[in-house]
Design a protein around this motif. Sequence first.
Motif, short mmCIF file in Angstrom:
data_model
loop_
_atom_site.label_atom_id
_atom_site.label_comp_id
_atom_site.label_asym_id
_atom_site.label_seq_id
_atom_site.Cartn_x
_atom_site.Cartn_y
_atom_site.Cartn_z
N PHE A 1 38.30 38.74 66.30
CA PHE A 1 37.56 37.75 65.65
C PHE A 1 36.35 38.21 64.90
CE2 PHE A 1 33.85 34.97 66.55
CZ PHE A 1 34.35 33.79 65.49
N LEU A 2 35.47 39.04 65.52
CA LEU A 2 34.30 39.30 64.70
C LEU A 2 34.60 40.03 63.52
CD1 LEU A 2 32.02 40.57 67.82
CD2 LEU A 2 31.49 38.49 66.19
N ASN A 3 35.56 40.97 63.35
CA ASN A 3 35.86 41.64 61.99
C ASN A 3 36.54 40.88 61.13
OD1 ASN A 3 35.20 44.19 63.17
ND2 ASN A 3 37.34 44.92 63.43
N SER A 4 37.10 39.63 61.71
CA SER A 4 37.58 38.66 60.65
C SER A 4 36.54 38.01 60.06
CB SER A 4 38.61 37.64 61.50
OG SER A 4 37.86 36.74 62.29
N LEU A 5 35.42 37.94 60.47
CA LEU A 5 34.34 37.34 59.94
C LEU A 5 33.57 38.09 58.59
CD1 LEU A 5 32.33 35.61 62.69
CD2 LEU A 5 33.98 34.61 61.12
N TYR A 6 34.04 39.37 58.48
CA TYR A 6 33.42 40.40 57.57
C TYR A 6 33.67 39.77 56.11
CZ TYR A 6 32.46 44.68 54.97
OH TYR A 6 32.11 45.62 54.27
N SER A 7 32.60 39.57 55.32
CA SER A 7 32.63 39.18 54.08
C SER A 7 33.21 37.90 53.73
CB SER A 7 33.62 40.07 53.06
OG SER A 7 32.70 41.20 52.94
N SER A 8 33.48 37.05 54.95
CA SER A 8 33.88 35.63 54.86
C SER A 8 32.64 34.82 54.55
CB SER A 8 34.39 35.16 56.11
OG SER A 8 33.16 35.00 57.07
N GLU A 9 32.83 33.30 54.12
CA GLU A 9 31.79 32.76 53.69
C GLU A 9 30.78 32.36 54.89
OE1 GLU A 9 33.09 28.47 52.99
OE2 GLU A 9 34.63 28.85 54.23
N THR B 1 36.59 47.86 57.39
CA THR B 1 35.45 47.04 57.04
C THR B 1 34.47 47.49 58.10
OG1 THR B 1 36.04 45.23 58.51
CG2 THR B 1 36.65 45.16 56.37
N GLY B 2 34.65 47.92 59.05
CA GLY B 2 33.50 48.15 60.29
C GLY B 2 33.07 46.83 60.87
N GLN B 3 32.04 46.59 61.49
CA GLN B 3 31.59 45.59 62.14
C GLN B 3 31.04 44.43 61.28
OE1 GLN B 3 28.83 47.09 64.75
NE2 GLN B 3 30.15 47.60 66.52
N SER B 4 31.45 43.23 61.72
CA SER B 4 30.79 42.21 60.95
C SER B 4 29.33 42.04 61.16
CB SER B 4 31.34 40.63 61.34
OG SER B 4 30.44 39.57 61.18
N LEU B 5 28.41 41.49 60.44
CA LEU B 5 26.98 41.18 60.64
C LEU B 5 26.73 40.57 61.93
CD1 LEU B 5 25.73 40.99 56.99
CD2 LEU B 5 25.41 42.92 58.41
N PHE B 6 27.59 39.69 62.19
CA PHE B 6 27.61 38.74 63.41
C PHE B 6 27.49 39.51 64.76
CE2 PHE B 6 28.75 35.23 60.71
CZ PHE B 6 27.74 34.39 60.92
N ASP B 7 28.06 40.75 64.67
CA ASP B 7 28.39 41.75 65.98
C ASP B 7 26.81 41.99 66.23
OD1 ASP B 7 28.70 44.04 67.64
OD2 ASP B 7 30.77 43.94 67.03
N ASP B 8 25.95 42.58 65.19
CA ASP B 8 24.72 43.04 65.69
C ASP B 8 23.69 41.70 65.82
OD1 ASP B 8 25.29 45.54 65.38
OD2 ASP B 8 24.35 45.66 63.52
N PHE B 9 23.93 40.72 65.18
CA PHE B 9 23.17 39.36 65.62
C PHE B 9 23.59 38.94 67.14
CE2 PHE B 9 23.41 34.76 66.03
CZ PHE B 9 22.11 34.56 65.52
N LEU B 10 24.39 38.81 67.32
CA LEU B 10 24.41 38.59 69.07
C LEU B 10 23.95 39.52 69.84
CD1 LEU B 10 28.56 37.67 69.04
CD2 LEU B 10 26.64 36.02 69.15
#
Length: 268
Positions: free
Chosen positions: A149-157, A206-215
């Motif tokens: 899930f978190l990776n799927s948010l990478y570069s998403s809107e 892609t590595g981690q989504s920015l939301f990963d660190d945010f959480l």
Amino acid sequence: MADTLLQLKQRSQEIYDLLSLPHALSVSPETDRALRKSTFMMLCAYFEGDFFEALRAIIHDINEDNRWNALPHELKIATLQYSYLQNLPHSDKKQVNKNLVEKISKNFLDKLVKQGIQLQVEEDFLDAKSGLTPKNVSQFCEDFGVKNFLNSLYSSEYEVVFEGEFASSRLMIKRKFSTLYSDTSRFPYNIRLTDTEGTVTDHSITGQSLFDDFLTNLSQKRNQVMHGSMDDDSVPLEHDIEDNLIKVEAFTLAVIDKIAAQFSDSSK
């Protein structure tokens, strides 16, 4: 789901209203800090509450439509495992063999399928984990059939909220809220998977989504504010609270978006 989305919108407005109080009332610096501290803690509480309310709303819609046989395999297994563990003595739960529980659940599921038995998803299994850490969030989403899930948010809107432009972030949130409110008004939902995908499809690079660190950072900040002194620098500034609120709103909508897409009418 409509009620849950409206509640999300209402709670966000409450945070904005609280943020405006110090200016409206011309409070002292001490009162301003107290209000900011209370507002931030309320934001964190609302975030966790809205996350689980969204999952419960989806479960409610699933059960109302009697959709057990059409559910993702992961969700069936998750709820069966939880039901099995709940019937074990507390002393046995600490020594349970997870592989054995999974095997028992899969065997039970096979028998249900062969006999055509429909069950309902027990929402209690959502309480089996606590805290919205990246690991727990990913596991919850995987239980509903959404992998990585978190990776799927990478570069998403949704990641526009990390660009620091509040106006564009609010515009995206308003648009996604309106779309989700319409697309989840009936069950099965009416969300196309292509509408929820990021611009990068190969998430292995892609590595981690920015939301990963945010959480992770939000959880740490929450603990600092909860246990810190009113005189230290742990209390977030108004700008930081608003920034966190926008990211919380976007993240919660992303969770609803991705999971609801798993329960959309495939005929569209």
